[in-house]
Design an enzyme around this catalytic site. Structure first.
Site, mmCIF file in Angstrom:
data_model
loop_
_atom_site.group_PDB
_atom_site.id
_atom_site.type_symbol
_atom_site.label_atom_id
_atom_site.label_comp_id
_atom_site.label_asym_id
_atom_site.label_seq_id
_atom_site.Cartn_x
_atom_site.Cartn_y
_atom_site.Cartn_z
ATOM 1 N N CYS A 1 44.830 18.368 45.046
ATOM 2 C CA CYS A 1 46.099 19.272 44.172
ATOM 3 C C CYS A 1 46.943 19.654 45.325
ATOM 4 O O CYS A 1 47.480 18.684 46.029
ATOM 5 C CB CYS A 1 45.571 20.305 43.363
ATOM 6 N N HIS B 1 42.247 16.858 39.844
ATOM 7 C CA HIS B 1 41.038 17.517 40.386
ATOM 8 C C HIS B 1 39.780 16.711 40.005
ATOM 9 O O HIS B 1 39.338 16.774 38.892
ATOM 10 C CB HIS B 1 41.006 18.856 39.595
ATOM 11 N N GLU C 1 36.923 17.482 40.966
ATOM 12 C CA GLU C 1 35.797 18.489 40.457
ATOM 13 C C GLU C 1 35.817 18.838 38.890
ATOM 14 O O GLU C 1 34.888 19.370 38.310
ATOM 15 C CB GLU C 1 35.892 19.797 41.047
#
Length: 216
Positions: free
Chosen positions: A88, A196, A198
Site C-alpha cells: 500500500c 493489501h 494480508e
C-alpha cells in the site's frame, strides 16, 4: 533467515505478521517473522517488508523519525539487494514523489509519481475500496500459481492515490476502478503491491508465500 516487517508507526502490522506466518507455515518454509523498528534487525534479515497506511508524507516522515532506519533500509535493500516488498503506502514510497496535498520526495526506487486516482467518470467513488481482479502486464515470480484476469482471484484495495510508474516495464499488474491503476510494481529485488495481500485471502497468501521463496 528471518523476514522483517518494519514498524514505523504506520501499517497493519499485526495482520501482516499473521498473514506471513500463515503463508510460511502453509508452505512448509518455517520462516521467522519479526516486527521491528530496529535498524540492526534489518541488517540481520533475509527479506524486508514495508507496510503503510494513511498519507504519503506522514508515512515518509514516520520512517525518517526512527534514527538510522531509512539508512539501514537503503543499505540492505539497494546496497545488498535483499528481497523487498512494499505494501500500500509502503509501495507508494518506492516512487520518486508523492503528490498528496504537497510534493514529498519518495525513495526513487521506481521512477514515477504517486498521483490521485482520476476516474474516467467523475461520479466514480473515490477512495477505491473493495475487491478487484488483476490484469497481468508481465510475468513475475510473485504471481506464480495465481489466476488473474476477469475470472481470476480478487485482491483487496483501499486507496485514493496510485503509483504512475514512468517505465511500463516496472508495472507487473494493473486493476480498473474507473481508470487503469497500478496494482503491482517490481524491478530487480524490489516489489510492491497497492492492494493489501494480508487481507486478500487466497490471492494474498499465495503471493506472500511466493515472496518468501523468491530469489531475485
Amino acid at each position: 533467515m528471518s523476514l522483517v516487517i518494519i514498524d514505523y508507526g504506520s501499517g497493519n502490522l499485526h495482520s501482516a505478521a499473521k498473514a506471513f506466518e500463515r503463508a510460511a507455515r502453509d508452505s512448509g518454509l518455517g520462516t521467522p517473522v519479526i516486527v521491528t523498528s530496529e535498524p540492526e534487525m534489518l541488517r540481520k534479515a533475509e527479506r524486508i517488508v514495508l507496510p503503510g497506511v494513511g498519507a504519503f508524507k506522514d508515512c515518509r516522515d514516520g520512517l525518517a523519525a526512527v534514527p538510522g532506519l531509512r539508512d539501514a533500509l537503503e543499505e540492505e535493500v539497494i546496497g545488498k539487494a535483499k528481497p523487498f516488498l512494499g505494501i500500500c503506502v509502503g509501495m507508494q514510497l518506492m516512487a520518486s514523489r508523492g503528490l498528496e496535498h504537497e510534493v514529498t520526495e519518495g525513495f526513487g526506487w521506481i521512477p514515477g509519481d504517486v498521483t490521485p486516482i482520476a476516474p474516467r467518470d467523475p461520479t466514480f467513488k473515490i477512495p477505491h475500496m473493495g475487491w478487484n481482479t488483476l490484469e497481468l502486464r508481465r510475468n513475475h515470480p510473485l504471481l506464480t500459481g495465481i489466476p488473474l484476469g476477469a475470472e481470476g482471484l480478487h485482491a483487496y484495495f483501499v486507496h485514493s492515490f496510485h503509483l504512475a510508474a514512468r517505465e511500463p516495464a516496472h508495472v507487473v499488474a494493473t486493476t480498473d476502478h474507473g481508470a487503469t491503476l497500478t496494482a503491482i510494481v517490481a524491478r530487480d529485488n524490489l516489489a510492491g503491491t497497492q492492494f493489501h495481500p494480508e487481507k486478500s485471502q487466497t490471492l494474498g497468501l499465495t503471493l506472500l508465500a511466493n515472496f518468501l521463496r523468491w530469489r531475485p
